[in-house]
Scaffold this motif. Structure first.
Motif, PDB file in Angstrom:
ATOM      1  N   VAL A 272      33.196   2.467 -17.641  1.00 45.49           N
ATOM      2  CA  VAL A 272      32.250   2.744 -18.723  1.00 45.49           C
ATOM      3  C   VAL A 272      31.488   4.031 -18.446  1.00 45.49           C
ATOM      4  N   GLN A 273      31.135   4.252 -17.195  1.00 45.07           N
ATOM      5  CA  GLN A 273      30.303   5.400 -16.826  1.00 45.07           C
ATOM      6  C   GLN A 273      31.037   6.732 -16.939  1.00 45.07           C
ATOM      7  N   VAL A 274      32.365   6.721 -16.884  1.00 45.80           N
ATOM      8  CA  VAL A 274      33.111   7.982 -16.995  1.00 45.80           C
ATOM      9  C   VAL A 274      33.555   8.254 -18.427  1.00 45.80           C
ATOM     10  N   CYS A 275      33.410   7.275 -19.328  1.00 48.14           N
ATOM     11  CA  CYS A 275      33.920   7.430 -20.694  1.00 48.14           C
ATOM     12  C   CYS A 275      33.065   8.403 -21.496  1.00 48.14           C
ATOM     13  N   PRO A 276      33.647   9.461 -22.058  1.00 50.65           N
ATOM     14  CA  PRO A 276      32.860  10.442 -22.822  1.00 50.65           C
ATOM     15  C   PRO A 276      32.332   9.906 -24.145  1.00 50.65           C
ATOM     16  N   THR A 277      32.886   8.792 -24.639  1.00 50.72           N
ATOM     17  CA  THR A 277      32.362   8.196 -25.874  1.00 50.72           C
ATOM     18  C   THR A 277      31.549   6.928 -25.596  1.00 50.72           C
ATOM     19  N   GLY A 278      31.406   6.542 -24.327  1.00 51.15           N
ATOM     20  CA  GLY A 278      30.520   5.456 -23.950  1.00 51.15           C
ATOM     21  C   GLY A 278      31.006   4.057 -24.257  1.00 51.15           C
ATOM     22  N   ILE A 279      32.313   3.848 -24.387  1.00 47.75           N
ATOM     23  CA  ILE A 279      32.819   2.515 -24.713  1.00 47.75           C
ATOM     24  C   ILE A 279      33.265   1.795 -23.442  1.00 47.75           C
ATOM     25  N   ASP A 280      33.436   0.485 -23.577  1.00 43.42           N
ATOM     26  CA  ASP A 280      33.975  -0.342 -22.495  1.00 43.42           C
ATOM     27  C   ASP A 280      35.406  -0.701 -22.872  1.00 43.42           C
ATOM     28  N   ILE A 281      36.371  -0.074 -22.213  1.00 46.33           N
ATOM     29  CA  ILE A 281      37.769  -0.255 -22.563  1.00 46.33           C
ATOM     30  C   ILE A 281      38.213  -1.700 -22.339  1.00 46.33           C
ATOM     31  N   ARG A 282      37.446  -2.458 -21.544  1.00 47.28           N
ATOM     32  CA  ARG A 282      37.809  -3.849 -21.264  1.00 47.28           C
ATOM     33  C   ARG A 282      37.604  -4.749 -22.480  1.00 47.28           C
ATOM     34  N   GLU A 283      36.924  -4.237 -23.485  1.00 49.28           N
ATOM     35  CA  GLU A 283      36.709  -5.009 -24.709  1.00 49.28           C
ATOM     36  C   GLU A 283      37.864  -4.845 -25.701  1.00 49.28           C
TER      37      GLU A 283
END
Length: 469
Positions: A272-283
Protein backbone atom coordinates in the motif's frame (compact mmCIF):
# COMPACT_ATOMS: atom_id res chain seq x y z
CA UNK A 1 -56.89 17.81 31.93
CA UNK A 2 -54.25 15.27 30.80
CA UNK A 3 -51.86 15.96 27.90
CA UNK A 4 -51.50 13.60 24.98
CA UNK A 5 -47.84 12.50 24.69
CA UNK A 6 -46.16 13.42 21.39
CA UNK A 7 -43.46 11.48 19.63
CA UNK A 8 -41.25 12.76 16.79
CA UNK A 9 -41.58 10.23 13.98
CA UNK A 10 -39.72 12.29 11.35
CA UNK A 11 -37.29 9.91 9.65
CA UNK A 12 -33.69 10.79 10.20
CA UNK A 13 -31.81 11.57 7.00
CA UNK A 14 -28.11 10.87 6.91
CA UNK A 15 -26.16 13.62 5.19
CA UNK A 16 -23.43 12.38 2.89
CA UNK A 17 -20.67 14.71 1.76
CA UNK A 18 -20.05 14.05 -1.94
CA UNK A 19 -16.66 15.75 -1.74
CA UNK A 20 -13.92 13.78 -0.04
CA UNK A 21 -10.83 15.73 0.87
CA UNK A 22 -7.75 14.27 -0.75
CA UNK A 23 -5.29 12.58 1.52
CA UNK A 24 -1.83 13.20 0.15
CA UNK A 25 -0.11 9.98 -0.87
CA UNK A 26 3.46 9.64 0.36
CA UNK A 27 5.14 6.66 -1.28
CA UNK A 28 8.18 4.84 0.08
CA UNK A 29 11.27 3.77 -1.84
CA UNK A 30 11.70 0.24 -3.11
CA UNK A 31 13.80 -1.79 -5.52
CA UNK A 32 12.97 -4.45 -8.05
CA UNK A 33 12.86 -5.75 -11.59
CA UNK A 34 9.83 -3.81 -12.78
CA UNK A 35 11.17 -0.56 -11.36
CA UNK A 36 14.37 -1.08 -13.35
CA UNK A 37 12.35 -1.76 -16.51
CA UNK A 38 10.38 1.42 -15.92
CA UNK A 39 13.57 3.45 -15.35
CA UNK A 40 15.03 2.18 -18.62
CA UNK A 41 11.79 3.02 -20.41
CA UNK A 42 11.67 6.49 -18.87
CA UNK A 43 15.31 7.13 -19.82
CA UNK A 44 14.54 6.16 -23.42
CA UNK A 45 11.38 8.33 -23.56
CA UNK A 46 13.21 11.32 -22.05
CA UNK A 47 16.04 10.92 -24.54
CA UNK A 48 13.48 10.75 -27.34
CA UNK A 49 11.45 13.73 -26.12
CA UNK A 50 14.22 16.08 -25.03
CA UNK A 51 16.80 14.96 -27.62
CA UNK A 52 14.84 14.78 -30.89
CA UNK A 53 13.99 18.48 -30.81
CA UNK A 54 17.72 19.36 -30.97
CA UNK A 55 18.57 17.18 -33.98
CA UNK A 56 19.56 19.22 -37.07
CA UNK A 57 18.49 18.27 -40.58
CA UNK A 58 20.15 20.36 -43.25
CA UNK A 59 19.35 23.99 -42.61
CA UNK A 60 16.44 23.29 -40.27
CA UNK A 61 15.33 21.31 -37.25
CA UNK A 62 14.82 17.58 -37.88
CA UNK A 63 11.31 17.58 -36.36
CA UNK A 64 9.44 20.85 -36.65
CA UNK A 65 5.74 21.59 -36.96
CA UNK A 66 5.93 25.01 -38.57
CA UNK A 67 2.38 26.28 -38.07
CA UNK A 68 2.84 29.77 -39.63
CA UNK A 69 4.23 28.19 -42.81
CA UNK A 70 1.75 25.31 -42.62
CA UNK A 71 4.55 22.82 -43.08
CA UNK A 72 5.32 19.82 -40.90
CA UNK A 73 8.87 18.51 -41.13
CA UNK A 74 9.73 15.05 -39.84
CA UNK A 75 13.32 14.32 -40.82
CA UNK A 76 13.39 14.01 -44.63
CA UNK A 77 9.60 14.18 -45.03
CA UNK A 78 7.62 17.40 -45.28
CA UNK A 79 3.85 17.37 -44.97
CA UNK A 80 1.24 19.93 -45.94
CA UNK A 81 -2.19 20.55 -44.37
CA UNK A 82 -3.72 18.34 -47.07
CA UNK A 83 -1.68 15.47 -45.63
CA UNK A 84 -3.32 15.93 -42.25
CA UNK A 85 -5.47 12.86 -42.80
CA UNK A 86 -2.31 10.92 -41.91
CA UNK A 87 -2.62 12.25 -38.36
CA UNK A 88 -6.09 10.75 -38.06
CA UNK A 89 -4.65 7.56 -39.52
CA UNK A 90 -1.91 7.59 -36.87
CA UNK A 91 -4.36 8.23 -34.04
CA UNK A 92 -6.46 5.25 -35.15
CA UNK A 93 -3.32 3.08 -35.10
CA UNK A 94 -2.52 4.30 -31.58
CA UNK A 95 -6.08 3.52 -30.48
CA UNK A 96 -5.92 -0.04 -31.81
CA UNK A 97 -2.47 -0.43 -30.24
CA UNK A 98 -3.86 0.67 -26.89
CA UNK A 99 -6.81 -1.71 -27.22
CA UNK A 100 -4.50 -4.60 -28.06
CA UNK A 101 -2.15 -3.90 -25.13
CA UNK A 102 -5.06 -3.46 -22.71
CA UNK A 103 -6.68 -6.78 -23.64
CA UNK A 104 -3.31 -8.53 -23.36
CA UNK A 105 -1.72 -6.89 -20.29
CA UNK A 106 -4.10 -4.39 -18.72
CA UNK A 107 -2.91 -0.85 -18.00
CA UNK A 108 0.81 -1.31 -18.60
CA UNK A 109 0.68 1.83 -20.77
CA UNK A 110 -0.40 3.81 -17.70
CA UNK A 111 2.18 2.26 -15.42
CA UNK A 112 5.23 2.60 -17.66
CA UNK A 113 4.87 5.13 -20.47
CA UNK A 114 1.95 7.51 -19.79
CA UNK A 115 3.37 11.08 -19.51
CA UNK A 116 1.25 11.71 -16.41
CA UNK A 117 2.81 8.70 -14.68
CA UNK A 118 6.35 9.38 -15.91
CA UNK A 119 6.39 13.00 -14.77
CA UNK A 120 4.72 12.07 -11.48
CA UNK A 121 7.55 9.63 -10.74
CA UNK A 122 10.07 12.39 -11.49
CA UNK A 123 8.30 14.77 -9.11
CA UNK A 124 8.18 12.06 -6.42
CA UNK A 125 11.94 11.61 -6.85
CA UNK A 126 12.36 15.36 -6.24
CA UNK A 127 10.37 14.98 -3.00
CA UNK A 128 12.62 12.21 -1.75
CA UNK A 129 15.78 14.17 -2.59
CA UNK A 130 14.64 17.33 -0.80
CA UNK A 131 12.39 16.08 2.01
CA UNK A 132 13.67 12.58 2.73
CA UNK A 133 11.98 9.19 2.80
CA UNK A 134 8.30 8.55 3.49
CA UNK A 135 8.39 8.77 7.29
CA UNK A 136 10.50 11.93 7.17
CA UNK A 137 8.07 13.54 4.74
CA UNK A 138 5.09 12.65 6.90
CA UNK A 139 6.78 14.22 9.94
CA UNK A 140 7.75 17.28 7.93
CA UNK A 141 4.18 17.82 6.69
CA UNK A 142 2.81 17.61 10.24
CA UNK A 143 5.52 19.83 11.73
CA UNK A 144 5.01 23.60 12.17
CA UNK A 145 6.68 25.93 9.71
CA UNK A 146 10.37 26.40 10.39
CA UNK A 147 13.48 27.45 8.50
CA UNK A 148 14.31 23.79 7.76
CA UNK A 149 10.79 23.03 6.51
CA UNK A 150 10.67 26.19 4.41
CA UNK A 151 14.03 25.51 2.76
CA UNK A 152 13.15 21.88 1.98
CA UNK A 153 9.76 22.81 0.54
CA UNK A 154 11.30 25.64 -1.47
CA UNK A 155 13.96 23.31 -2.88
CA UNK A 156 11.29 20.77 -3.86
CA UNK A 157 9.13 23.31 -5.65
CA UNK A 158 12.19 24.81 -7.35
CA UNK A 159 13.01 21.41 -8.86
CA UNK A 160 9.37 20.95 -9.84
CA UNK A 161 9.30 24.32 -11.59
CA UNK A 162 12.66 23.71 -13.30
CA UNK A 163 11.48 20.34 -14.68
CA UNK A 164 8.16 21.89 -15.73
CA UNK A 165 9.88 24.81 -17.47
CA UNK A 166 12.30 22.57 -19.39
CA UNK A 167 9.38 20.33 -20.37
CA UNK A 168 7.36 23.31 -21.62
CA UNK A 169 10.25 24.88 -23.56
CA UNK A 170 10.95 21.54 -25.24
CA UNK A 171 7.30 21.09 -26.20
CA UNK A 172 7.05 24.60 -27.67
CA UNK A 173 10.38 23.92 -29.39
CA UNK A 174 8.66 21.38 -31.63
CA UNK A 175 6.55 24.23 -33.05
CA UNK A 176 9.14 26.99 -33.21
CA UNK A 177 12.91 26.46 -33.72
CA UNK A 178 14.28 25.44 -30.32
CA UNK A 179 17.65 27.13 -30.66
CA UNK A 180 16.12 30.50 -31.42
CA UNK A 181 13.55 29.97 -28.68
CA UNK A 182 16.23 29.43 -26.04
CA UNK A 183 18.11 32.54 -27.14
CA UNK A 184 14.90 34.60 -27.12
CA UNK A 185 14.00 33.40 -23.62
CA UNK A 186 17.34 34.24 -22.05
CA UNK A 187 17.59 37.58 -23.87
CA UNK A 188 13.98 38.41 -22.90
CA UNK A 189 12.97 38.81 -26.53
CA UNK A 190 10.50 35.92 -26.70
CA UNK A 191 7.36 36.55 -28.72
CA UNK A 192 4.04 36.92 -26.93
CA UNK A 193 2.40 33.71 -28.11
CA UNK A 194 5.52 31.63 -27.48
CA UNK A 195 5.75 33.10 -23.96
CA UNK A 196 2.09 32.28 -23.34
CA UNK A 197 2.46 28.63 -24.36
CA UNK A 198 5.69 28.19 -22.37
CA UNK A 199 3.89 29.57 -19.32
CA UNK A 200 0.79 27.44 -20.00
CA UNK A 201 2.63 24.13 -20.33
CA UNK A 202 4.89 24.94 -17.37
CA UNK A 203 1.81 25.50 -15.22
CA UNK A 204 0.07 22.40 -16.60
CA UNK A 205 3.07 20.15 -15.88
CA UNK A 206 3.61 21.65 -12.41
CA UNK A 207 -0.04 21.26 -11.40
CA UNK A 208 -0.67 17.82 -12.94
CA UNK A 209 2.51 16.07 -11.80
CA UNK A 210 3.04 18.01 -8.58
CA UNK A 211 -0.42 18.54 -7.12
CA UNK A 212 -3.08 16.50 -8.92
CA UNK A 213 -1.06 13.34 -9.54
CA UNK A 214 -3.23 10.26 -9.01
CA UNK A 215 -6.39 12.38 -9.25
CA UNK A 216 -5.73 12.75 -12.98
CA UNK A 217 -5.62 8.96 -13.32
CA UNK A 218 -8.64 8.32 -11.10
CA UNK A 219 -11.03 11.16 -11.96
CA UNK A 220 -9.89 12.88 -15.15
CA UNK A 221 -8.55 10.13 -17.42
CA UNK A 222 -11.35 8.34 -19.35
CA UNK A 223 -9.13 5.30 -19.89
CA UNK A 224 -9.55 4.34 -16.23
CA UNK A 225 -13.31 4.13 -16.77
CA UNK A 226 -13.58 2.10 -19.96
CA UNK A 227 -10.63 -0.24 -19.38
CA UNK A 228 -12.79 -2.73 -17.48
CA UNK A 229 -14.86 -3.26 -20.62
CA UNK A 230 -11.76 -4.57 -22.38
CA UNK A 231 -10.54 -6.86 -19.59
CA UNK A 232 -11.35 -10.56 -19.56
CA UNK A 233 -10.34 -13.50 -17.39
CA UNK A 234 -7.20 -14.01 -19.52
CA UNK A 235 -5.92 -10.41 -19.28
CA UNK A 236 -2.54 -10.12 -17.58
CA UNK A 237 -3.03 -7.91 -14.51
CA UNK A 238 -1.36 -7.19 -11.16
CA UNK A 239 -3.09 -9.45 -8.65
CA UNK A 240 -2.76 -10.63 -5.07
CA UNK A 241 -2.86 -14.40 -4.55
CA UNK A 242 -5.59 -14.65 -1.92
CA UNK A 243 -5.33 -18.43 -1.51
CA UNK A 244 -1.65 -18.20 -0.71
CA UNK A 245 -1.70 -14.98 1.30
CA UNK A 246 -4.71 -15.42 3.61
CA UNK A 247 -5.16 -15.29 6.49
CA UNK A 248 -2.73 -12.44 7.05
CA UNK A 249 -0.70 -11.92 10.17
CA UNK A 250 2.67 -10.87 11.55
CA UNK A 251 5.32 -13.41 12.46
CA UNK A 252 9.09 -13.69 12.79
CA UNK A 253 11.43 -14.13 9.85
CA UNK A 254 11.66 -17.65 8.49
CA UNK A 255 8.63 -18.98 10.37
CA UNK A 256 6.64 -21.51 8.34
CA UNK A 257 3.17 -19.97 7.77
CA UNK A 258 1.55 -23.38 8.36
CA UNK A 259 2.99 -23.50 11.89
CA UNK A 260 1.17 -20.32 12.91
CA UNK A 261 -1.96 -20.97 10.86
CA UNK A 262 -1.34 -18.02 8.59
CA UNK A 263 -0.86 -17.32 4.91
CA UNK A 264 2.29 -15.83 3.40
CA UNK A 265 1.08 -12.22 3.76
CA UNK A 266 2.51 -10.69 6.95
CA UNK A 267 0.26 -7.62 6.64
CA UNK A 268 3.24 -5.24 6.49
CA UNK A 269 1.33 -2.67 4.38
CA UNK A 270 4.38 -2.11 2.15
CA UNK A 271 2.34 -2.85 -0.98
CA UNK A 272 0.00 0.00 0.00
CA UNK A 273 2.81 2.39 0.90
CA UNK A 274 4.52 2.11 -2.50
CA UNK A 275 1.32 2.45 -4.57
CA UNK A 276 1.20 5.81 -6.42
CA UNK A 277 -2.63 5.78 -6.37
CA UNK A 278 -2.88 4.69 -2.72
CA UNK A 279 -4.90 1.49 -3.17
CA UNK A 280 -4.60 -1.87 -1.43
CA UNK A 281 -4.12 -4.45 -4.18
CA UNK A 282 -5.14 -7.18 -1.71
CA UNK A 283 -8.73 -5.98 -1.99
CA UNK A 284 -8.86 -7.18 -5.60
CA UNK A 285 -8.68 -5.53 -9.00
CA UNK A 286 -9.62 -1.83 -8.84
CA UNK A 287 -9.95 0.72 -11.61
CA UNK A 288 -7.47 2.96 -9.77
CA UNK A 289 -4.68 0.41 -10.36
CA UNK A 290 -2.37 1.63 -13.14
CA UNK A 291 -0.46 -1.64 -13.45
CA UNK A 292 2.91 -0.14 -12.51
CA UNK A 293 3.92 -3.27 -10.49
CA UNK A 294 5.38 -1.21 -7.65
CA UNK A 295 3.52 -3.49 -5.23
CA UNK A 296 5.00 -6.53 -6.99
CA UNK A 297 8.57 -5.33 -6.46
CA UNK A 298 7.88 -4.26 -2.86
CA UNK A 299 6.20 -7.55 -1.95
CA UNK A 300 9.00 -9.57 -3.53
CA UNK A 301 11.48 -7.68 -1.30
CA UNK A 302 9.48 -8.66 1.78
CA UNK A 303 9.16 -12.27 0.62
CA UNK A 304 12.96 -12.42 0.19
CA UNK A 305 13.43 -11.14 3.76
CA UNK A 306 10.92 -13.63 5.12
CA UNK A 307 12.55 -16.43 3.08
CA UNK A 308 9.24 -17.12 1.31
CA UNK A 309 8.79 -17.71 -2.43
CA UNK A 310 8.26 -14.61 -4.55
CA UNK A 311 5.02 -13.92 -6.42
CA UNK A 312 2.48 -13.34 -3.66
CA UNK A 313 1.61 -10.26 -5.71
CA UNK A 314 2.43 -10.74 -9.38
CA UNK A 315 1.37 -10.28 -12.98
CA UNK A 316 -1.13 -13.05 -13.62
CA UNK A 317 -4.64 -13.72 -14.90
CA UNK A 318 -7.92 -14.53 -13.20
CA UNK A 319 -7.91 -17.96 -14.79
CA UNK A 320 -4.39 -18.65 -13.50
CA UNK A 321 -5.38 -17.62 -9.96
CA UNK A 322 -8.29 -20.05 -10.15
CA UNK A 323 -5.98 -22.85 -11.26
CA UNK A 324 -7.25 -22.81 -14.84
CA UNK A 325 -5.33 -22.50 -18.10
CA UNK A 326 -4.74 -19.02 -19.51
CA UNK A 327 -5.81 -18.59 -23.13
CA UNK A 328 -3.21 -16.26 -24.65
CA UNK A 329 -4.69 -16.39 -28.15
CA UNK A 330 -8.36 -15.47 -28.08
CA UNK A 331 -10.76 -13.90 -30.60
CA UNK A 332 -10.71 -10.37 -29.19
CA UNK A 333 -6.92 -10.23 -28.97
CA UNK A 334 -6.50 -11.72 -32.45
CA UNK A 335 -9.04 -9.25 -33.84
CA UNK A 336 -7.30 -6.20 -32.38
CA UNK A 337 -3.89 -7.53 -33.42
CA UNK A 338 -5.02 -8.19 -36.98
CA UNK A 339 -6.59 -4.74 -37.26
CA UNK A 340 -3.45 -3.14 -35.82
CA UNK A 341 -1.11 -4.89 -38.27
CA UNK A 342 -3.42 -4.07 -41.20
CA UNK A 343 -3.59 -0.39 -40.22
CA UNK A 344 0.19 -0.15 -39.83
CA UNK A 345 0.78 -1.74 -43.23
CA UNK A 346 -1.78 0.52 -44.85
CA UNK A 347 -0.21 3.57 -43.21
CA UNK A 348 3.27 2.63 -44.44
CA UNK A 349 1.97 2.09 -47.98
CA UNK A 350 0.11 5.41 -47.91
CA UNK A 351 3.14 7.34 -46.68
CA UNK A 352 5.38 5.58 -49.20
CA UNK A 353 3.07 6.54 -52.06
CA UNK A 354 2.74 10.19 -51.10
CA UNK A 355 3.75 12.44 -53.94
CA UNK A 356 6.84 14.61 -53.48
CA UNK A 357 5.05 17.52 -55.11
CA UNK A 358 1.61 19.03 -54.65
CA UNK A 359 -0.26 21.37 -56.98
CA UNK A 360 -3.07 23.76 -56.14
CA UNK A 361 -4.91 25.97 -58.65
CA UNK A 362 -7.12 28.98 -57.87
CA UNK A 363 -8.90 31.13 -60.40
CA UNK A 364 -8.34 34.87 -60.25
CA UNK A 365 -11.47 36.13 -58.52
CA UNK A 366 -11.10 39.68 -59.80
CA UNK A 367 -11.96 38.88 -63.41
CA UNK A 368 -13.90 36.01 -65.00
CA UNK A 369 -12.05 36.28 -68.33
CA UNK A 370 -10.56 38.94 -70.58
CA UNK A 371 -9.64 39.41 -74.24
CA UNK A 372 -6.06 39.95 -75.38
CA UNK A 373 -4.95 42.39 -78.08
CA UNK A 374 -4.65 39.39 -80.43
CA UNK A 375 -8.31 38.51 -79.89
CA UNK A 376 -7.73 35.43 -77.70
CA UNK A 377 -9.72 34.71 -74.53
CA UNK A 378 -7.50 34.74 -71.46
CA UNK A 379 -8.05 33.31 -67.96
CA UNK A 380 -5.76 34.04 -65.02
CA UNK A 381 -4.97 31.41 -62.40
CA UNK A 382 -2.91 31.40 -59.22
CA UNK A 383 -0.63 28.36 -59.34
CA UNK A 384 0.83 26.96 -56.10
CA UNK A 385 3.52 24.31 -56.49
CA UNK A 386 4.94 22.80 -53.31
CA UNK A 387 8.22 20.91 -53.56
CA UNK A 388 8.26 18.37 -50.71
CA UNK A 389 11.71 17.07 -51.60
CA UNK A 390 14.87 18.09 -49.75
CA UNK A 391 16.55 19.25 -52.98
CA UNK A 392 15.74 21.98 -55.49
CA UNK A 393 13.60 20.76 -58.36
CA UNK A 394 12.48 22.00 -61.75
CA UNK A 395 9.01 21.10 -62.96
CA UNK A 396 7.45 21.05 -66.39
CA UNK A 397 3.94 22.51 -66.27
CA UNK A 398 1.25 21.95 -68.86
CA UNK A 399 -2.48 22.37 -69.23
CA UNK A 400 -4.78 19.76 -70.79
CA UNK A 401 -8.46 19.56 -71.61
CA UNK A 402 -8.46 21.17 -75.08
CA UNK A 403 -5.80 21.21 -77.81
CA UNK A 404 -6.18 24.97 -78.27
CA UNK A 405 -5.09 25.91 -74.72
CA UNK A 406 -1.85 27.92 -74.51
CA UNK A 407 0.27 28.78 -71.46
CA UNK A 408 1.93 32.18 -71.27
CA UNK A 409 5.08 30.94 -69.51
CA UNK A 410 8.66 30.79 -70.88
CA UNK A 411 9.74 27.17 -71.40
CA UNK A 412 6.71 26.07 -69.32
CA UNK A 413 9.15 25.38 -66.45
CA UNK A 414 9.13 26.23 -62.75
CA UNK A 415 12.05 25.89 -60.33
CA UNK A 416 11.14 25.44 -56.66
CA UNK A 417 13.47 25.47 -53.66
CA UNK A 418 13.52 22.41 -51.34
CA UNK A 419 10.55 22.20 -48.94
CA UNK A 420 9.16 25.44 -50.35
CA UNK A 421 6.01 26.54 -52.11
CA UNK A 422 6.12 28.61 -55.28
CA UNK A 423 3.08 30.78 -55.92
CA UNK A 424 2.64 32.79 -59.10
CA UNK A 425 -0.06 33.98 -61.53
CA UNK A 426 -0.39 32.00 -64.74
CA UNK A 427 -2.21 33.11 -67.90
CA UNK A 428 -4.01 30.57 -70.09
CA UNK A 429 -5.18 31.70 -73.53
CA UNK A 430 -7.34 30.22 -76.27
CA UNK A 431 -8.70 31.26 -79.65
CA UNK A 432 -12.50 31.73 -79.21
CA UNK A 433 -13.07 30.13 -82.63
CA UNK A 434 -11.79 26.83 -81.21
CA UNK A 435 -14.25 26.86 -78.34
CA UNK A 436 -17.14 25.85 -80.57
CA UNK A 437 -19.52 28.09 -78.66
CA UNK A 438 -18.62 26.61 -75.26
CA UNK A 439 -18.37 29.10 -72.39
CA UNK A 440 -17.12 26.78 -69.68
CA UNK A 441 -14.78 23.83 -70.23
CA UNK A 442 -12.94 21.65 -67.69
CA UNK A 443 -9.14 21.82 -67.81
CA UNK A 444 -6.36 20.06 -65.94
CA UNK A 445 -3.00 21.49 -64.88
CA UNK A 446 -0.11 19.05 -64.60
CA UNK A 447 3.40 19.41 -63.18
CA UNK A 448 6.13 16.82 -63.73
CA UNK A 449 9.68 16.85 -62.33
CA UNK A 450 12.22 17.12 -65.14
CA UNK A 451 14.59 14.70 -63.37
CA UNK A 452 11.97 12.09 -62.41
CA UNK A 453 8.76 11.56 -64.37
CA UNK A 454 7.24 9.63 -61.47
CA UNK A 455 7.17 12.83 -59.40
CA UNK A 456 4.03 14.51 -60.66
CA UNK A 457 0.79 16.14 -59.56
CA UNK A 458 -2.30 17.55 -61.19
CA UNK A 459 -5.25 19.79 -60.33
CA UNK A 460 -8.53 20.55 -62.08
CA UNK A 461 -10.12 23.90 -62.85
CA UNK A 462 -12.40 25.57 -65.42
CA UNK A 463 -11.73 27.79 -68.43
CA UNK A 464 -14.34 30.51 -68.89
CA UNK A 465 -15.19 32.30 -72.17
CA UNK A 466 -17.81 34.78 -73.39
CA UNK A 467 -20.92 33.51 -75.09
CA UNK A 468 -20.73 33.86 -78.88
CA UNK A 469 -23.88 35.33 -80.48
Amino acid sequence: MSKIPLEDVTPKVETIDLYAKRNKIQTRSYKGLFKNIRLLGVAFLFLLYFGTVWLPWGDRQAVLWDLPARQFHIFSATFQPEDFFLLSFLLIICAFGLFFITVFAGRVWCGYTCPQTVWTWIFMWAERVTEGERNARLKLDNAPMSANKFLRKAAKHSIWLAVSLITAITFVGYFTPIRGLFVDIFTLQIAGWALFWVFFFTAATYINAGWLREQVCIYMCPYARFQSVMFDADTLIVSYDTKRGEPRGARKKGVDPAEVGKGDCIDCQVCVQVCPTGIDIREGLQYECIGCAACVDACDEIMDKMEYPRGLIRYTTEHALEGKNTHWLRPRLIGYGTALVAMICLFIITVGNLSQVSLDIERDRNVLYRETSAGDVENVYIVKVFNKAQTERTYQIEVAGHPGLKLELPDNRLTVAPSHKLELPLNVQMDPAELGGATNIPITFKVTATDDEDVRAEAESRFMAPQVR
